[in-house]
Design an enzyme around this catalytic site. Structure first.
Site, mmCIF file in Angstrom:
data_model
loop_
_atom_site.group_PDB
_atom_site.id
_atom_site.type_symbol
_atom_site.label_atom_id
_atom_site.label_comp_id
_atom_site.label_asym_id
_atom_site.label_seq_id
_atom_site.Cartn_x
_atom_site.Cartn_y
_atom_site.Cartn_z
ATOM 1 N N LEU A 107 0.842 -1.198 0.000
ATOM 2 C CA LEU A 107 0.000 0.000 0.000
ATOM 3 C C LEU A 107 0.876 1.247 0.000
ATOM 4 O O LEU A 107 1.726 1.427 0.883
ATOM 5 C CB LEU A 107 -0.922 -0.007 1.217
ATOM 6 C CG LEU A 107 -1.904 -1.178 1.293
ATOM 7 C CD1 LEU A 107 -2.734 -1.097 2.555
ATOM 8 C CD2 LEU A 107 -2.804 -1.236 0.066
ATOM 9 N N ASP A 162 8.277 8.933 9.392
ATOM 10 C CA ASP A 162 9.369 9.822 8.959
ATOM 11 C C ASP A 162 8.944 11.259 8.764
ATOM 12 O O ASP A 162 9.744 12.099 8.362
ATOM 13 C CB ASP A 162 9.957 9.301 7.645
ATOM 14 C CG ASP A 162 8.953 9.366 6.509
ATOM 15 O OD1 ASP A 162 7.736 9.353 6.793
ATOM 16 O OD2 ASP A 162 9.372 9.437 5.345
#
Length: 355
Positions: free
Chosen positions: A163, A187
């Protein structure tokens, strides 16, 4: 006495070396320890009372721990596999690793509370992620398939769908034979497109959630790991993407269902209501027809019984009349014979007297 005096002197000296802030913290800690047992007991009673009142109101209660222990993936009818890929350890710092593990915990909590949990896997567990998991407890006893292997070593290559929001493929539905990979990367968008590029590099399938097809969002279409997991979980229950999105995506993202999707859903709802009303009318008509047929059958049976009773009654009347006529006939014959004999006797007597 000397030992007590010595301890008091040590405490006094320790207090003298501590700052005012440390002394206040120590006093708060001592006060808490002195009332801790009473506070916990009152809290326990409050929870019991709250639960009892909720049961009396008929509210839907959260599952108990005992029930959660029995609600396992092995007993679930949902065979859709969802995987969190934790092989991206090197792209995150310590704080991001902590957030990653926290989001894994959220996923586990949602899955074990679902009526039919998905098949939950966490792959590539090593390094900082493994150390963090070990620090929070015995994670190996969770109803989660943890492994240090990479996802492509656990599942067949043709059954993998990674995904990624950068994918040009749109996920239409969930296939129970596929494994859907969620990149375990926190992140803050520093490594944009990393998961998509890694999926292409390894030659596995990839797709994106159909957010643009169902929702309009004011912010970026970036979701946390547990949000993506919860959306997939809700879809397995609802089989409706727009409902799954709206039940999971936070309101702060300003997401709302597109107008064409709303109109389509309203049309489907109206058609469903019309169909149900038609079925209800047909059911009522059928019920009335059945009632009329039953009444007709009842009348037919009643007429047949009357017909059967009438001949029997007529036969009885006829037999009774015949018997009565026979008796009358026999009685009349006997009377005539008696009259005849009496007349003969009288005539003989008269003849003899005359002679």
């Amino acid at each position: 006495m000397d030992s007590v005096t010595k301890d008091e002197k040590e405490e006094t000296q320790a207090s003298a070396t501590m700052s005012k802030k440390q002394l206040r913290r120590q006093q708060r800690q001592e006060k808490w320890l002195s009332i801790k047992a009473d506070v916990r007991a009152k809290e326990k009673q409050r929870k019991k009372r709250k639960r009892r009142e909720a049961l009396e109101r008929g509210d839907v209660m959260a599952p108990t721990r005992k029930k959660l222990r029995t609600n396992t993936m092995a007993k679930s009818s949902c065979k859709t596999s969802v995987v969190i890929d934790c092989s991206l350890d090197s792209y995150m710092g310590e704080k991001d690793i902590t957030k990653l593990v926290k989001q894994i915990q959220f996923c586990y909590s949602s899955n074990r509370r679902a009526q039919n949990p998905m098949q939950f896997h966490v792959t590539g567990v090593h390094g900082q992620t493994k150390a963090r998991l070990e620090s929070i407890g015995d994670y190996q006893n969770w109803d989660v398939n943890f492994t240090s292997k990479d996802y492509h070593e656990v599942f067949e290559k043709e059954n993998i769908v990674y995904l990624s929001s950068e994918s040009e493929n749109t996920l239409q539905e969930l296939d129970p034979n596929k494994a859907y990979i969620i990149g375990g990367l926190v992140d803050h968008n520093h490594h944009k497109g990393l998961c998509h590029s890694l999926a292409i590099e390894k030659g596995v399938g990839h797709a994106r959630l159909p957010i643009s097809e169902f929702l309009d969002m004011k912010t970026r279409k970036v979701l946390t790991i547990n949000h993506v997991f919860d959306i997939l979980l809700k879809y397995t229950e609802m089989k409706n993407w727009s409902q799954a999105f709206c039940s999971v995506i936070p309101q702060r993202k300003g997401a709302h269902v597109k107008q064409d999707v709303e109109s389509s859903s309203q049309t489907d709802k109206q058609e469903s209501e019309t169909s149900s009303q038609t079925d209800k009318q047909e059911s009522e008509t059928s019920s009335q027809t059945d009632i009329l047929l039953q009444e007709s059958e009842t009348r037919s049976k009643s007429g047949t019984q009357e017909y059967e009773t009438s001949p029997q009654t007529g036969t009885q009347d006829c037999e009774s009349s015949s018997q009565t006529g026979t008796q009358e006939c026999e009685f009349s014959s006997q009377t005539d014979i008696q009259e005849c004999e009496s007349s003969s006797q009288t005539g003989t007597q008269e003849y003899e007297t005359s002679s």
